[in-house]
Design a protein around this motif. Structure first.
Motif, PDB file in Angstrom:
ATOM      1  N   LEU A  13      13.481  38.671  81.622  1.00 34.12           N
ATOM      2  CA  LEU A  13      13.775  39.976  82.202  1.00 34.12           C
ATOM      3  C   LEU A  13      13.224  41.092  81.312  1.00 34.12           C
ATOM      4  O   LEU A  13      12.698  42.093  81.818  1.00 34.12           O
ATOM      5  CB  LEU A  13      15.283  40.139  82.392  1.00 34.12           C
ATOM      6  CG  LEU A  13      15.723  41.415  83.107  1.00 34.12           C
ATOM      7  CD1 LEU A  13      15.208  41.451  84.543  1.00 34.12           C
ATOM      8  CD2 LEU A  13      17.247  41.551  83.096  1.00 34.12           C
ATOM      9  N   GLY A  14      13.328  40.907  80.009  1.00 26.48           N
ATOM     10  CA  GLY A  14      12.759  41.886  79.097  1.00 26.48           C
ATOM     11  C   GLY A  14      11.258  42.012  79.279  1.00 26.48           C
ATOM     12  O   GLY A  14      10.700  43.116  79.283  1.00 26.48           O
ATOM     13  N   GLY A  15      10.583  40.867  79.443  1.00 24.68           N
ATOM     14  CA  GLY A  15       9.141  40.905  79.673  1.00 24.68           C
ATOM     15  C   GLY A  15       8.783  41.543  80.993  1.00 24.68           C
ATOM     16  O   GLY A  15       7.793  42.278  81.095  1.00 24.68           O
ATOM     17  N   LEU A  16       9.573  41.290  82.018  1.00 21.67           N
ATOM     18  CA  LEU A  16       9.305  41.851  83.348  1.00 21.67           C
ATOM     19  C   LEU A  16       9.374  43.369  83.338  1.00 21.67           C
ATOM     20  O   LEU A  16       8.502  44.043  83.909  1.00 21.67           O
ATOM     21  CB  LEU A  16      10.310  41.286  84.357  1.00 21.67           C
ATOM     22  CG  LEU A  16      10.218  41.853  85.782  1.00 21.67           C
ATOM     23  CD1 LEU A  16       8.949  41.363  86.463  1.00 21.67           C
ATOM     24  CD2 LEU A  16      11.445  41.476  86.595  1.00 21.67           C
ATOM     25  N   LEU A  17      10.396  43.934  82.702  1.00 20.35           N
ATOM     26  CA  LEU A  17      10.621  45.382  82.728  1.00 20.35           C
ATOM     27  C   LEU A  17      10.103  46.084  81.470  1.00 20.35           C
ATOM     28  O   LEU A  17      10.286  47.295  81.330  1.00 20.35           O
ATOM     29  CB  LEU A  17      12.107  45.675  82.914  1.00 20.35           C
ATOM     30  CG  LEU A  17      12.727  45.145  84.217  1.00 20.35           C
ATOM     31  CD1 LEU A  17      14.207  45.500  84.289  1.00 20.35           C
ATOM     32  CD2 LEU A  17      11.995  45.676  85.438  1.00 20.35           C
ATOM     33  N   GLY A  18       9.472  45.332  80.564  1.00 15.46           N
ATOM     34  CA  GLY A  18       8.939  45.942  79.357  1.00 15.46           C
ATOM     35  C   GLY A  18      10.001  46.430  78.405  1.00 15.46           C
ATOM     36  O   GLY A  18       9.775  47.372  77.639  1.00 15.46           O
ATOM     37  N   MET A  19      11.170  45.804  78.407  1.00 17.10           N
ATOM     38  CA  MET A  19      12.270  46.221  77.543  1.00 17.10           C
ATOM     39  C   MET A  19      12.159  45.548  76.176  1.00 17.10           C
ATOM     40  O   MET A  19      11.845  44.361  76.092  1.00 17.10           O
ATOM     41  CB  MET A  19      13.616  45.872  78.182  1.00 17.10           C
ATOM     42  CG  MET A  19      13.881  46.570  79.503  1.00 17.10           C
ATOM     43  SD  MET A  19      15.546  46.237  80.170  1.00 17.10           S
ATOM     44  CE  MET A  19      15.432  44.475  80.514  1.00 17.10           C
ATOM     45  N   ILE A  45      26.956  42.561  82.743  1.00 12.91           N
ATOM     46  CA  ILE A  45      26.712  41.966  81.421  1.00 12.91           C
ATOM     47  C   ILE A  45      25.913  40.686  81.631  1.00 12.91           C
ATOM     48  O   ILE A  45      26.431  39.691  82.158  1.00 12.91           O
ATOM     49  CB  ILE A  45      28.033  41.657  80.701  1.00 12.91           C
ATOM     50  CG1 ILE A  45      28.860  42.930  80.530  1.00 12.91           C
ATOM     51  CG2 ILE A  45      27.770  40.992  79.348  1.00 12.91           C
ATOM     52  CD1 ILE A  45      30.285  42.677  80.045  1.00 12.91           C
ATOM     53  N   LEU A  46      24.650  40.706  81.241  1.00  6.08           N
ATOM     54  CA  LEU A  46      23.785  39.529  81.337  1.00  6.08           C
ATOM     55  C   LEU A  46      23.751  38.882  79.960  1.00  6.08           C
ATOM     56  O   LEU A  46      23.073  39.352  79.049  1.00  6.08           O
ATOM     57  CB  LEU A  46      22.384  39.921  81.791  1.00  6.08           C
ATOM     58  CG  LEU A  46      21.355  38.793  81.898  1.00  6.08           C
ATOM     59  CD1 LEU A  46      21.794  37.742  82.904  1.00  6.08           C
ATOM     60  CD2 LEU A  46      19.980  39.353  82.259  1.00  6.08           C
ATOM     61  N   SER A  47      24.493  37.805  79.796  1.00  8.99           N
ATOM     62  CA  SER A  47      24.732  37.234  78.473  1.00  8.99           C
ATOM     63  C   SER A  47      24.094  35.866  78.297  1.00  8.99           C
ATOM     64  O   SER A  47      24.048  35.053  79.235  1.00  8.99           O
ATOM     65  CB  SER A  47      26.242  37.115  78.231  1.00  8.99           C
ATOM     66  OG  SER A  47      26.520  36.459  77.009  1.00  8.99           O
ATOM     67  N   ARG A  48      23.624  35.621  77.101  1.00  6.49           N
ATOM     68  CA  ARG A  48      23.273  34.258  76.730  1.00  6.49           C
ATOM     69  C   ARG A  48      24.570  33.498  76.488  1.00  6.49           C
ATOM     70  O   ARG A  48      25.607  34.068  76.149  1.00  6.49           O
ATOM     71  CB  ARG A  48      22.444  34.249  75.444  1.00  6.49           C
ATOM     72  CG  ARG A  48      21.938  32.846  75.090  1.00  6.49           C
ATOM     73  CD  ARG A  48      21.308  32.767  73.716  1.00  6.49           C
ATOM     74  NE  ARG A  48      20.789  31.410  73.516  1.00  6.49           N
ATOM     75  CZ  ARG A  48      20.243  30.965  72.407  1.00  6.49           C
ATOM     76  NH1 ARG A  48      20.146  31.767  71.356  1.00  6.49           N
ATOM     77  NH2 ARG A  48      19.801  29.728  72.314  1.00  6.49           N
ATOM     78  N   HIS A  49      24.517  32.185  76.660  1.00  2.74           N
ATOM     79  CA  HIS A  49      25.687  31.361  76.350  1.00  2.74           C
ATOM     80  C   HIS A  49      26.030  31.453  74.866  1.00  2.74           C
ATOM     81  O   HIS A  49      25.258  31.960  74.038  1.00  2.74           O
ATOM     82  CB  HIS A  49      25.410  29.906  76.733  1.00  2.74           C
ATOM     83  CG  HIS A  49      24.199  29.329  76.044  1.00  2.74           C
ATOM     84  ND1 HIS A  49      24.182  28.988  74.713  1.00  2.74           N
ATOM     85  CD2 HIS A  49      22.952  29.083  76.515  1.00  2.74           C
ATOM     86  CE1 HIS A  49      22.991  28.534  74.386  1.00  2.74           C
ATOM     87  NE2 HIS A  49      22.218  28.582  75.456  1.00  2.74           N
ATOM     88  N   GLY A  50      27.192  30.941  74.526  1.00  4.79           N
ATOM     89  CA  GLY A  50      27.635  30.965  73.138  1.00  4.79           C
ATOM     90  C   GLY A  50      27.036  29.837  72.323  1.00  4.79           C
ATOM     91  O   GLY A  50      26.123  29.130  72.760  1.00  4.79           O
ATOM     92  N   LEU A  82       7.222  33.434  77.265  1.00  4.38           N
ATOM     93  CA  LEU A  82       8.130  33.972  78.276  1.00  4.38           C
ATOM     94  C   LEU A  82       7.923  35.444  78.609  1.00  4.38           C
ATOM     95  O   LEU A  82       8.261  35.867  79.723  1.00  4.38           O
ATOM     96  CB  LEU A  82       9.585  33.760  77.837  1.00  4.38           C
ATOM     97  CG  LEU A  82      10.021  32.306  77.666  1.00  4.38           C
ATOM     98  CD1 LEU A  82      11.452  32.245  77.146  1.00  4.38           C
ATOM     99  CD2 LEU A  82       9.886  31.538  78.967  1.00  4.38           C
ATOM    100  N   ARG A  83       7.406  36.232  77.681  1.00  6.11           N
ATOM    101  CA  ARG A  83       7.268  37.660  77.943  1.00  6.11           C
ATOM    102  C   ARG A  83       5.883  38.042  78.453  1.00  6.11           C
ATOM    103  O   ARG A  83       5.624  39.218  78.711  1.00  6.11           O
ATOM    104  CB  ARG A  83       7.617  38.457  76.677  1.00  6.11           C
ATOM    105  CG  ARG A  83       9.107  38.381  76.311  1.00  6.11           C
ATOM    106  CD  ARG A  83       9.402  39.189  75.052  1.00  6.11           C
ATOM    107  NE  ARG A  83       9.168  40.606  75.275  1.00  6.11           N
ATOM    108  CZ  ARG A  83      10.119  41.480  75.615  1.00  6.11           C
ATOM    109  NH1 ARG A  83      11.373  41.090  75.798  1.00  6.11           N
ATOM    110  NH2 ARG A  83       9.827  42.758  75.767  1.00  6.11           N
ATOM    111  N   ALA A 104       6.662  36.305  83.278  1.00  3.98           N
ATOM    112  CA  ALA A 104       7.922  37.030  83.443  1.00  3.98           C
ATOM    113  C   ALA A 104       8.128  37.457  84.893  1.00  3.98           C
ATOM    114  O   ALA A 104       9.241  37.382  85.429  1.00  3.98           O
ATOM    115  CB  ALA A 104       7.955  38.242  82.518  1.00  3.98           C
ATOM    116  N   LYS A 105       7.053  37.896  85.537  1.00  5.53           N
ATOM    117  CA  LYS A 105       7.168  38.324  86.935  1.00  5.53           C
ATOM    118  C   LYS A 105       7.516  37.156  87.844  1.00  5.53           C
ATOM    119  O   LYS A 105       8.365  37.270  88.734  1.00  5.53           O
ATOM    120  CB  LYS A 105       5.856  38.965  87.375  1.00  5.53           C
ATOM    121  CG  LYS A 105       5.901  39.578  88.774  1.00  5.53           C
ATOM    122  CD  LYS A 105       4.662  40.418  89.029  1.00  5.53           C
ATOM    123  CE  LYS A 105       4.785  41.207  90.329  1.00  5.53           C
ATOM    124  NZ  LYS A 105       3.701  42.186  90.501  1.00  5.53           N
TER     125      LYS A 105
END
Length: 415
Positions: free
Chosen positions: A319-325, A31-36, A269-270, A275-276
């Motif tokens: 991470l989304g930008g790196l993997l295109g998610m 679980i890769l979560s942003r803080h609250g 960021l993306r 991103a890489k």
């Protein structure tokens, strides 16, 4: 007389099919979560430069997790506990089944601690970090010295996505900037005039700026990004806007105000080069953690069933930008990352023996945040499956075979 045996055979086949459909086995989760929910990053006076009404105050220092923010993370953690207990992954008293890692900020450490209280109740589990005063390569690879990108090339890569003209790109968002100014200044769209001591979103000058970011941006989008993030945090913390004289603060309005924030996040960021450079160390360790064999690069011990990593919205965006998610949840802008929002990576062993990664983005809705709604398997948070280009298949959960996931991540990360 021949029909009955045939029906029995058909019933047996149906039973076997139904059984096999439920034979997939969940083996591991990251679980890769942003803080609250946190307090605004600056003193209230900074956001108030852009608003006609006073800004809600927080009871904790700038950038710190609020008490309600911790409560909301515990609600998410309780949901994860129910979900993975139902899958047989978590069992009562099995304290070694979970592992927690956090970046070295108060809000991320407190977030991981809140997750631990809910996912590992009764367990004296530690929240692991690189240690106070040090930079974590998973979150700050440039500061940690493990990545040495070219800042000029990073800016060129960002500029190249907008035709080399940040001003023209920003001008295309004029309507959104004017609408945000109208909301913040509580005036009619297009009729907000400059007021002494106040700053209009629309007036911010586009360009690159020096700072901690690899390709830091200035302009309406960057200015709006900070202001609307503080707006989201105050809303999610249950702050009283009406009592401060604000009008029109509701979920639909908030969703529209997030547009400029996401435009800035996407560009800054993306962008693939950025991103890489900034997400490769995290991606490499994520891959090592999801593999079936032990690795010194894995996050936590090999036999941990649920690994929780508490980071920032930028962590997930990179991470989304790196993997295109890509992802989208109702009430938010595409790829937006609300407090407690998470990319969840699950390793499954399907009934055909193939190991796959199933990824989804999950998090509380604006209403669930505002109301601190208890979560359960019958009242879950928002969730959407995530497609990984070059890997995911045309299945409901976008199954990504583990060997393909390995290949895609390995080819995406920097050497």
């Amino acid at each position: 007389m021949r029909i009955a045996p045939l029906r029995m055979v058909m019933a047996a086949v149906a039973l076997l099919s139904a059984t096999s459909a439920w034979a997939d086995q969940l083996e591991k989760v990251v679980i890769l979560s942003r803080h609250g929910v946190r307090a605004a990053m600056s003193a209230p006076e900074r956001p108030e430069e852009a608003s006609a009404r006073p800004w809600p105050r927080f009871e904790v220092p700038p950038g710190h997790l609020t008490a309600r923010g911790g409560q909301m993370i515990e609600l998410m953690g309780g949901y994860y506990r129910q979900l993975y207990a139902a899958e047989g992954l978590l069992k009562p008293g099995d304290c070694g089944a979970t592992y927690y890692w956090a970046n070295v900020t108060q809000r991320t450490i407190a977030t991981a601690q809140a997750y631990a209280r809910a996912i590992s109740p009764g367990c004296a589990v530690a929240v692991n970090t690189v240690g106070e005063g040090r930079d974590d390569p998973m979150f700050e690879p440039v500061k940690a010295g493990v990545v040495k990108p070219d800042p000029a090339l990073a800016r060129a890569a960002v500029a190249g996505r907008v035709g080399g003209d940040l001003a023209a790109w920003s001008a295309s968002h004029r309507q959104e900037a004017e609408q945000l100014d109208a909301f913040l200044m509580q005036c009619a769209p297009g009729a907000c005039s400059a007021t002494p001591g106040k700053r209009r979103i629309f007036d911010a000058k586009p360009g690159f700026v020096e700072g901690e970011d690899l390709a830091g941006l200035a302009g309406p989008e960057a200015f709006a990004s900070g202001v609307t993030e503080s707006l989201l945090m105050a809303w999610a913390d249950g702050r009283d806007f009406a009592g401060l004289g604000w009008k029109g603060v509701d979920e639909d309005t908030l969703t529209r105000t997030f547009f400029l924030h996401q435009a800035e996040f996407d560009l800054r960021l993306r962008t693939p080069y950025v991103a890489k450079a900034l997400s490769s160390p995290l991606a490499g360790r994520l891959l090592a953690t999801l593999k079936t064999s032990a690795s010194p690069s894995a996050i936590g011990p090999w036999d941990a069933k649920v690994v929780v990593v508490a980071g920032h919205d930028g962590t997930l965006a990179l991470l989304g930008g790196l993997l295109g998610m890509e992802w989208a949840l109702p009430g938010y802008q595409p790829n937006q990352i609300q407090p407690g929002g998470a990319l969840v990576f699950e390793r499954w062993r399907r009934d055909d023996g193939v190991r796959v990664i199933r990824t989804r983005f999950t998090g509380q809705s604006l209403k669930q945040l505002r109301d601190a709604t208890p979560l359960s398997l019958t009242t879950p948070p928002l969730s959407a499956p995530v497609f990984i280009p070059g890997c995911s298949a045309a299945t409901p959960a976008f199954d990504c075979p583990l060997d393909r996931f390995d290949a895609v991540v390995t080819s995406a990360i920097a050497p």
